[in-house]
Design an enzyme around this catalytic site. Structure first.
Site, short mmCIF file in Angstrom:
data_model
loop_
_atom_site.label_atom_id
_atom_site.label_comp_id
_atom_site.label_asym_id
_atom_site.label_seq_id
_atom_site.Cartn_x
_atom_site.Cartn_y
_atom_site.Cartn_z
N ASN A 162 34.01 39.94 36.55
CA ASN A 162 33.56 39.55 37.90
C ASN A 162 32.33 40.28 38.37
O ASN A 162 31.66 39.85 39.31
CB ASN A 162 34.72 39.70 38.88
N GLU A 258 39.83 51.69 36.61
CA GLU A 258 39.90 50.96 37.89
C GLU A 258 40.58 49.64 37.57
O GLU A 258 40.05 48.86 36.78
CB GLU A 258 38.50 50.74 38.44
N CYS A 292 38.63 42.86 42.81
CA CYS A 292 39.81 43.73 42.78
C CYS A 292 40.17 44.18 44.18
O CYS A 292 41.33 44.38 44.50
CB CYS A 292 39.55 44.94 41.91
P1 NAP Z 1 40.62 42.10 31.63
O1 NAP Z 1 41.11 40.83 31.05
O2 NAP Z 1 41.52 43.25 31.71
O3 NAP Z 1 39.30 42.52 30.77
C1 NAP Z 1 38.56 43.65 31.16
C2 NAP Z 1 37.76 44.14 29.96
O4 NAP Z 1 38.66 44.66 29.00
C3 NAP Z 1 36.98 43.04 29.26
O5 NAP Z 1 35.76 43.56 28.78
C4 NAP Z 1 37.89 42.69 28.09
O6 NAP Z 1 37.22 42.12 26.99
C5 NAP Z 1 38.38 44.06 27.73
N1 NAP Z 1 39.61 44.08 26.92
C6 NAP Z 1 40.57 43.15 26.83
N2 NAP Z 1 41.55 43.56 26.00
C7 NAP Z 1 41.18 44.79 25.55
C8 NAP Z 1 41.75 45.75 24.65
N3 NAP Z 1 42.89 45.55 24.02
N4 NAP Z 1 41.06 46.91 24.43
C9 NAP Z 1 39.88 47.14 25.04
N5 NAP Z 1 39.30 46.27 25.89
C10 NAP Z 1 39.94 45.11 26.14
O7 NAP Z 1 40.07 41.91 33.11
P2 NAP Z 1 39.05 40.79 33.66
O8 NAP Z 1 39.74 39.47 33.57
O9 NAP Z 1 37.74 40.95 32.99
O10 NAP Z 1 38.91 41.23 35.19
C11 NAP Z 1 39.90 40.86 36.12
C12 NAP Z 1 40.87 42.00 36.31
O11 NAP Z 1 40.17 43.24 36.42
C13 NAP Z 1 41.68 41.86 37.61
O12 NAP Z 1 42.99 42.34 37.42
C14 NAP Z 1 40.96 42.76 38.58
O13 NAP Z 1 41.80 43.26 39.60
C15 NAP Z 1 40.51 43.88 37.68
N6 NAP Z 1 39.32 44.51 38.25
C16 NAP Z 1 39.46 45.73 38.82
C17 NAP Z 1 38.35 46.33 39.40
C18 NAP Z 1 38.42 47.68 40.06
O14 NAP Z 1 37.36 48.27 40.32
N7 NAP Z 1 39.60 48.20 40.33
C19 NAP Z 1 37.12 45.69 39.40
C20 NAP Z 1 37.04 44.43 38.80
C21 NAP Z 1 38.15 43.83 38.21
P3 NAP Z 1 37.27 40.50 26.84
O15 NAP Z 1 36.52 39.95 27.99
O16 NAP Z 1 36.59 40.26 25.52
O17 NAP Z 1 38.72 40.11 26.84
O1 G3P Z 2 36.27 43.71 41.73
C1 G3P Z 2 35.12 44.48 41.76
C2 G3P Z 2 35.35 45.65 42.68
O2 G3P Z 2 34.62 46.73 42.25
C3 G3P Z 2 35.07 45.20 44.10
O3 G3P Z 2 33.76 45.48 44.46
O4 G3P Z 2 32.04 45.68 46.21
O5 G3P Z 2 33.25 43.50 45.94
O6 G3P Z 2 34.44 45.47 46.88
P1 G3P Z 2 33.34 44.99 45.96
#
Ligand code: NAP
Ligand code: G3P
Length: 486
Positions: A162, A258, A292
């Site tokens: 995202n 995160e 997130c």
């Molecule tokens: P995701 O499916 O967990 O993927 C995140 C990253 O991890 C991607 O680069 C993914 O690669 C990689 N990945 C997947 N499996 C892995 C493994 N086994 N080992 C190492 N890396 C691996 O998350 P997303 O769909 O990209 O993002 C959405 C999620 O992230 C939501 O739950 C959101 O809440 C969370 N998020 C949190 C924050 C925060 O700051 N707290 C910010 C943004 C998003 P691939 O793309 O190749 O699968």
């Molecule tokens: O999901 C991405 C997280 O870092 C949120 O960023 O700036 O949209 O609150 P923001």
């Protein structure tokens, strides 16, 4: 095999200062969530190639750590300039790659340039110090500890779809600033945007091997990367599920994570309802709620709930829904069918269990229309699960302590908001909430980027935010002088 950054829409990886294609010959088609057009192809790297990347990063870091911090900062300033100048170009990729509208995409890239500049400013003022031995009982003036801050080595940065630019740079810049080398594993859906970012760091003068990229599906090479012996630190942003998996298989490797969230907006009886509505709409529905820190549940006092629901319904009915290539949209296609199916499942569950559908609930392809449920009960999935989509549950409560209890009963602990005109009420709630950040009279959000940003419980490990990220990706070294009086 050395190539250019991209050949016929096939993007290469930056390895030891060269753009290289994979020996596997395997590529991954990046299709647009909007219309499935092929945005480009990226390499699907082999584990052998991953080894080469980490070897290059390890070797380069021994040089990079000795570059004076003001020189490292100068390169970051140059990178920020190049990134800002490329905002429109990168945004054009992002619009198709992650279905983020142009205004939001340009904003993400410009925010990234600001982030990098602020990082360069900050790192020049990261000081060590000296501690006199004599201040401790039994010690004396002949002992002085000189405390320095040192890099950790090779940082594996893993970012989510995202914010493929900002949440890659938010790892890369602080890591480089303090003298680490970086291997970036971008999200597959978002990898082209992230490769553009890496290209600009490279063009700004980051030396060969100091920044490298690995593309390939996380499910295929992710475990190999995170358990690689040459990785000294993992900076991960993504889902709780993947984060917990990484934590399980990487014993003793330091992590900064995160993860997911289920941020609650708590609306007290004395809240400015119009201000709360404005913040909830922006916080819950921008980029289709794929943040997130999106507002993901409303806990409202029963006495004001009817007014809140009515105003929210009106504002939601005015949200812009559609194709982000046709203008700035609030609601865009979700990142893939799996995400849209998941959100639809939450909607169907809420309907089946008797929630009142106020507006929305319908889907066209990957577009889920902005959806508001009222009178959500705690047996419904939408009360607890992270939708990462434009669906918002309202839970009516009798009093503030009930709201706090429900908020804290979540597995997540990223952020919460509290809306009230009474500062004592605000602090009462903030003090009791089990989250990383409490926003008073504002939507939940990460910025500004020099603030501490952290999740507790299933929302994360450690603290991001420019100074905090620099400190997380470095360590202290103490040099104790023992003065001998001849
Ligand atoms: P995701 O499916 O967990 O993927 C995140 C990253 O991890 C991607 O680069 C993914 O690669 C990689 N990945 C997947 N499996 C892995 C493994 N086994 N080992 C190492 N890396 C691996 O998350 P997303 O769909 O990209 O993002 C959405 C999620 O992230 C939501 O739950 C959101 O809440 C969370 N998020 C949190 C924050 C925060 O700051 N707290 C910010 C943004 C998003 P691939 O793309 O190749 O699968
Ligand atoms: O999901 C991405 C997280 O870092 C949120 O960023 O700036 O949209 O609150 P923001």
């Amino acid at each position: 095999m050395s190539n250019s950054f991209v050949n016929d829409d096939v993007y290469n990886n930056l390895v030891d200062g060269q753009w290289v294609s994979s020996e596997t010959g395997k590529t991954i088609e990046i299709k647009s969530p909007i219309d499935n057009r092929i945005v480009g192809k990226v390499q699907s790297m082999s584990t052998k190639e991953v080894d080469e990347v980490f070897k290059a990063a390890k070797k380069a870091q021994t040089m990079w750590r000795n570059v004076p911090v003001n020189k490292r900062a100068d390169i970051l300033y140059k990178a920020a300039k190049l990134i800002e100048e490329s905002a429109e170009e990168i945004a054009e990729i992002m619009i198709y790659e992650i279905a983020k509208d142009k205004k939001s995409s340009v904003s993400e890239v410009k925010r990234t340039a600001d982030f990098i500049r602020f990082t360069a400013d900050t790192v020049k003022n990261i000081e060590g110090g000296s501690i006199p031995g004599e201040s401790f009982p039994g010690s004396d003036r002949n002992k002085i500890s000189i405390v320095k801050r040192e890099p950790l080595g090779v940082i594996l940065a893993i970012s989510p779809f995202n914010y493929p630019v900002n949440l890659s740079a938010s790892k890369i810049a602080p890591a480089l600033a303090i003298g680490n080398s970086v291997v970036l594993k971008p999200p597959t859906q978002g990898s082209i945007s992230a490769l553009y970012l890496a290209k600009l760091f490279h063009e700004a003068g980051v030396p060969r091997g100091v920044i490298n990229t690995i593309t390939g599906r996380g499910s295929e090479i992710g475990d190999y990367c995170v358990t690689h012996p040459l990785v000294d630190f993992i900076n991960f942003t993504g889902s709780t599920q993947v984060g917990q998996h990484i934590s399980k298989i990487t014993s003793m490797k330091p992590l900064l994570m995160e993860l997911g969230g289920k941020d609650a907006a708590i609306i007290l009886e004395d809240a400015d309802i119009n201000d709360a509505v404005k913040n909830i709409i922006s916080g819950a529905f921008s980029y289709s709620g794929q943040r997130c820190t999106a507002v993901k549940r409303i806990l409202v006092m029963k006495s004001i709930a009817d007014e809140l629901v009515s105003k929210l319904k009106y504002s939601i009915s005015n949200l812009k829904v559609g194709n982000p290539t046709e203008g700035d949209m609030d609601i865009v296609p979700l990142i893939d069918d799996k995400a849209a199916d998941f959100v639809e499942g939450l909607i169907e569950d809420a309907k089946k269990k008797g929630a009142d559908l106020v507006i929305g609930g319908n889907r066209e392809g990957r577009i889920i229309y902005p959806t508001l449920f009222d009178n959500v009960t705690l047996d419904m999935r939408i009360a607890w699960e992270e939708p990462f989509g434009p669906v918002l549950p309202i839970i009516r409560v009798n009093n503030v302590d009930e709201a706090i209890a429900i908020a804290n009963n979540s597995e997540y602990g990223l952020q919460s908001s509290v809306f009230t005109k009474n500062i004592n009420n605000a602090f009462y709630v903030a003090d009791k909430l089990e989250v990383g950040t409490v926003q008073v009279n504002n939507k939940t959000e990460r910025g500004p980027d020099h603030f501490p940003f952290l999740g507790v419980k299933s929302s994360g490990l450690g603290t991001q935010g420019i100074r905090y990220s620099i400190e997380s990706m470095s360590r202290l070294k103490a040099i104790v002088l023992n003065i001998k009086n001849n």
